[in-house]
Motif scaffolding. Structure first.
Motif, PDB file in Angstrom:
ATOM      1  N   MET A   1      31.220  47.678 100.842  1.00 55.59           N
ATOM      2  CA  MET A   1      31.739  49.192 100.627  1.00 55.59           C
ATOM      3  C   MET A   1      30.863  50.010 100.152  1.00 55.59           C
ATOM      4  SD  MET A   1      34.851  50.680 100.995  1.00 55.59           S
ATOM      5  CE  MET A   1      36.112  49.647 101.159  1.00 55.59           C
ATOM      6  N   LYS A   2      30.869  51.379 100.470  1.00 60.50           N
ATOM      7  CA  LYS A   2      29.830  52.379 100.027  1.00 60.50           C
ATOM      8  C   LYS A   2      30.791  53.567 100.077  1.00 60.50           C
ATOM      9  CE  LYS A   2      26.136  50.368 101.403  1.00 60.50           C
ATOM     10  NZ  LYS A   2      25.218  49.417 100.615  1.00 60.50           N
ATOM     11  N   GLU A   3      30.085  54.424  99.200  1.00 65.76           N
ATOM     12  CA  GLU A   3      30.802  56.102  98.877  1.00 65.76           C
ATOM     13  C   GLU A   3      29.414  56.629  99.569  1.00 65.76           C
ATOM     14  OE1 GLU A   3      32.164  58.996  95.707  1.00 65.76           O
ATOM     15  OE2 GLU A   3      30.953  57.437  94.990  1.00 65.76           O
ATOM     16  N   ILE A   4      29.980  57.655 100.355  1.00 63.62           N
ATOM     17  CA  ILE A   4      29.008  58.457 101.152  1.00 63.62           C
ATOM     18  C   ILE A   4      29.221  59.952 100.389  1.00 63.62           C
ATOM     19  CG2 ILE A   4      28.240  59.661 103.149  1.00 63.62           C
ATOM     20  CD1 ILE A   4      30.390  56.816 103.915  1.00 63.62           C
ATOM     21  N   ARG A   5      28.501  60.456  99.686  1.00 65.38           N
ATOM     22  CA  ARG A   5      28.394  61.659  98.996  1.00 65.38           C
ATOM     23  C   ARG A   5      27.696  62.780  99.652  1.00 65.38           C
ATOM     24  NH1 ARG A   5      27.555  59.922  92.422  1.00 65.38           N
ATOM     25  NH2 ARG A   5      29.332  58.421  92.346  1.00 65.38           N
ATOM     26  N   ALA A   6      27.990  63.858  99.625  1.00 63.41           N
ATOM     27  CA  ALA A   6      27.279  65.035 100.276  1.00 63.41           C
ATOM     28  C   ALA A   6      27.254  66.070  99.425  1.00 63.41           C
ATOM     29  CB  ALA A   6      27.458  65.067 101.670  1.00 63.41           C
ATOM     30  N   ILE A   7      26.499  67.128  99.400  1.00 61.99           N
ATOM     31  CA  ILE A   7      26.506  68.544  98.833  1.00 61.99           C
ATOM     32  C   ILE A   7      26.542  69.104 100.065  1.00 61.99           C
ATOM     33  CG2 ILE A   7      25.616  70.326  97.290  1.00 61.99           C
ATOM     34  CD1 ILE A   7      26.882  67.940  95.622  1.00 61.99           C
ATOM     35  N   VAL A   8      27.456  70.283 100.520  1.00 63.06           N
ATOM     36  CA  VAL A   8      27.338  70.908 101.548  1.00 63.06           C
ATOM     37  C   VAL A   8      27.797  72.489 101.261  1.00 63.06           C
ATOM     38  CG1 VAL A   8      27.606  69.170 102.919  1.00 63.06           C
ATOM     39  CG2 VAL A   8      29.702  70.606 102.306  1.00 63.06           C
ATOM     40  N   ARG A   9      27.604  73.332 102.170  1.00 61.64           N
ATOM     41  CA  ARG A   9      27.902  74.761 101.977  1.00 61.64           C
ATOM     42  C   ARG A   9      29.369  74.752 102.289  1.00 61.64           C
ATOM     43  NH1 ARG A   9      23.398  78.140 103.105  1.00 61.64           N
ATOM     44  NH2 ARG A   9      21.910  77.024 103.960  1.00 61.64           N
ATOM     45  N   PRO A  10      30.146  75.835 101.600  1.00 63.50           N
ATOM     46  CA  PRO A  10      31.656  75.758 101.781  1.00 63.50           C
ATOM     47  C   PRO A  10      32.039  76.330 103.091  1.00 63.50           C
ATOM     48  CG  PRO A  10      31.023  76.757  99.545  1.00 63.50           C
ATOM     49  CD  PRO A  10      29.586  76.247 100.246  1.00 63.50           C
ATOM     50  N   SER A  11      31.169  77.117 103.769  1.00 60.99           N
ATOM     51  CA  SER A  11      31.309  77.810 104.985  1.00 60.99           C
ATOM     52  C   SER A  11      31.333  76.790 105.931  1.00 60.99           C
ATOM     53  CB  SER A  11      30.173  78.799 105.139  1.00 60.99           C
ATOM     54  OG  SER A  11      28.890  78.235 105.381  1.00 60.99           O
ATOM     55  N   ARG A  12      30.984  75.568 105.991  1.00 64.20           N
ATOM     56  CA  ARG A  12      30.971  74.500 106.899  1.00 64.20           C
ATOM     57  C   ARG A  12      32.076  73.621 106.794  1.00 64.20           C
ATOM     58  NH1 ARG A  12      27.576  76.439 110.511  1.00 64.20           N
ATOM     59  NH2 ARG A  12      26.610  74.490 111.167  1.00 64.20           N
ATOM     60  N   LEU A  13      33.117  73.823 105.884  1.00 61.74           N
ATOM     61  CA  LEU A  13      34.149  72.847 105.521  1.00 61.74           C
ATOM     62  C   LEU A  13      35.076  72.657 106.559  1.00 61.74           C
ATOM     63  CD1 LEU A  13      35.663  70.935 103.560  1.00 61.74           C
ATOM     64  CD2 LEU A  13      36.706  73.083 102.795  1.00 61.74           C
ATOM     65  N   CYS A  81      27.320  70.101 109.075  1.00 58.29           N
ATOM     66  CA  CYS A  81      26.867  71.112 108.032  1.00 58.29           C
ATOM     67  C   CYS A  81      25.425  71.472 108.141  1.00 58.29           C
ATOM     68  CB  CYS A  81      26.973  70.144 106.686  1.00 58.29           C
ATOM     69  SG  CYS A  81      28.668  69.773 106.552  1.00 58.29           S
ATOM     70  N   SER A  82      24.762  71.148 109.086  1.00 55.98           N
ATOM     71  CA  SER A  82      23.325  71.762 109.161  1.00 55.98           C
ATOM     72  C   SER A  82      23.186  73.141 109.752  1.00 55.98           C
ATOM     73  CB  SER A  82      22.684  70.802 110.207  1.00 55.98           C
ATOM     74  OG  SER A  82      21.343  71.362 110.137  1.00 55.98           O
ATOM     75  N   THR A  83      22.442  74.068 109.132  1.00 52.88           N
ATOM     76  CA  THR A  83      22.277  75.353 109.870  1.00 52.88           C
ATOM     77  C   THR A  83      20.779  75.416 109.940  1.00 52.88           C
ATOM     78  OG1 THR A  83      21.684  76.478 107.414  1.00 52.88           O
ATOM     79  CG2 THR A  83      24.129  76.187 108.298  1.00 52.88           C
ATOM     80  N   GLY A  84      20.171  74.467 109.289  1.00 53.42           N
ATOM     81  CA  GLY A  84      18.499  74.325 109.622  1.00 53.42           C
ATOM     82  C   GLY A  84      17.790  75.501 108.517  1.00 53.42           C
ATOM     83  N   THR A  85      18.573  75.773 107.454  1.00 51.66           N
ATOM     84  CA  THR A  85      17.731  76.745 106.368  1.00 51.66           C
ATOM     85  C   THR A  85      17.850  75.780 105.092  1.00 51.66           C
ATOM     86  OG1 THR A  85      19.878  77.655 106.015  1.00 51.66           O
ATOM     87  CG2 THR A  85      18.462  78.806 107.654  1.00 51.66           C
ATOM     88  N   ILE A  86      17.172  76.418 104.232  1.00 46.87           N
ATOM     89  CA  ILE A  86      17.100  75.692 102.888  1.00 46.87           C
ATOM     90  C   ILE A  86      18.431  75.795 102.218  1.00 46.87           C
ATOM     91  CG2 ILE A  86      16.240  76.117 100.629  1.00 46.87           C
ATOM     92  CD1 ILE A  86      13.428  76.842 101.747  1.00 46.87           C
ATOM     93  N   GLY A  87      19.049  74.911 101.561  1.00 43.79           N
ATOM     94  CA  GLY A  87      20.201  75.036 100.749  1.00 43.79           C
ATOM     95  C   GLY A  87      21.369  74.380 101.705  1.00 43.79           C
ATOM     96  N   ASP A  88      21.095  73.686 103.046  1.00 43.20           N
ATOM     97  CA  ASP A  88      21.964  72.819 103.700  1.00 43.20           C
ATOM     98  C   ASP A  88      23.014  71.992 102.874  1.00 43.20           C
ATOM     99  OD1 ASP A  88      22.164  74.728 105.901  1.00 43.20           O
ATOM    100  OD2 ASP A  88      20.987  73.371 107.085  1.00 43.20           O
ATOM    101  N   GLY A  89      22.043  71.193 102.134  1.00 41.04           N
ATOM    102  CA  GLY A  89      22.502  70.091 101.218  1.00 41.04           C
ATOM    103  C   GLY A  89      21.853  68.924 101.311  1.00 41.04           C
ATOM    104  N   LEU A  90      22.372  67.786 100.941  1.00 41.51           N
ATOM    105  CA  LEU A  90      22.064  66.693 100.970  1.00 41.51           C
ATOM    106  C   LEU A  90      23.222  65.560 101.134  1.00 41.51           C
ATOM    107  CD1 LEU A  90      20.180  66.528  97.330  1.00 41.51           C
ATOM    108  CD2 LEU A  90      19.184  66.691  99.606  1.00 41.51           C
ATOM    109  N   VAL A  91      22.707  64.278 101.620  1.00 46.26           N
ATOM    110  CA  VAL A  91      23.884  63.357 101.901  1.00 46.26           C
ATOM    111  C   VAL A  91      23.245  62.049 101.395  1.00 46.26           C
ATOM    112  CG1 VAL A  91      24.882  61.899 103.570  1.00 46.26           C
ATOM    113  CG2 VAL A  91      24.419  64.299 104.166  1.00 46.26           C
ATOM    114  N   TRP A  92      23.982  61.341 100.449  1.00 51.01           N
ATOM    115  CA  TRP A  92      23.463  59.787 100.177  1.00 51.01           C
ATOM    116  C   TRP A  92      24.596  58.795 100.118  1.00 51.01           C
ATOM    117  CZ3 TRP A  92      24.137  64.171  97.294  1.00 51.01           C
ATOM    118  CH2 TRP A  92      24.985  64.059  95.990  1.00 51.01           C
ATOM    119  N   THR A  93      24.130  57.637  99.700  1.00 48.99           N
ATOM    120  CA  THR A  93      25.280  56.623  99.726  1.00 48.99           C
ATOM    121  C   THR A  93      24.912  55.732  98.500  1.00 48.99           C
ATOM    122  OG1 THR A  93      23.989  54.940 101.054  1.00 48.99           O
ATOM    123  CG2 THR A  93      25.251  56.262 102.265  1.00 48.99           C
TER     124      THR A  93
END
Length: 108
Positions: A1-13, A81-93
């Motif tokens: 079992m894993k937890e997938i975490r991400a930091i993303v832009r609110p505009s992509r929700l 969530c990708s826009t191709g610019t700085i600040g798109d975020g991160l994803v990790w498990t």
């Protein structure tokens, strides 16, 4: 079992929600409001104003899933969530040792 975490832009929700719901047997998602900033070395030509106001609103996405679901969920988050610019975020498990359902005390 894993937890997938991400930091993303609110505009992509909205796009992220639709993309995750399209995954067969998607287990669900929890969203938290978050704030943060990009490492200063990653940004060229920062101004004093940018240095003082660099915290930006983000969302933290958390999904608990079986190991075989990690890759499709991770890819869905990146694609949505990708826009191709700085600040798109991160994803990790993160590995999860145990999960207990509060309702009936069962171990998942």
């Amino acid at each position: 079992m894993k937890e997938i975490r991400a930091i993303v832009r609110p505009s992509r929700l909205d796009r992220l929600r639709e993309t995750l719901r399209a995954i067969p047997n998607f287990p669900g998602v929890t969203i938290f409001k978050a704030e943060g900033f990009t490492a200063p070395a990653a940004i060229d030509k920062r101004t004093v104003k940018e240095e003082l106001t660099d915290f930006t609103g983000k969302l933290m996405v958390c999904v608990l899933a079986d190991d075989d679901m990690v890759e499709p969920i991770r890819e869905a988050i990146i694609d949505a969530c990708s826009t191709g610019t700085i600040g798109d975020g991160l994803v990790w498990t993160v590995d999860i040792a145990t999960i207990h359902r509060i309702r009936d005390h069962s171990t998942l």
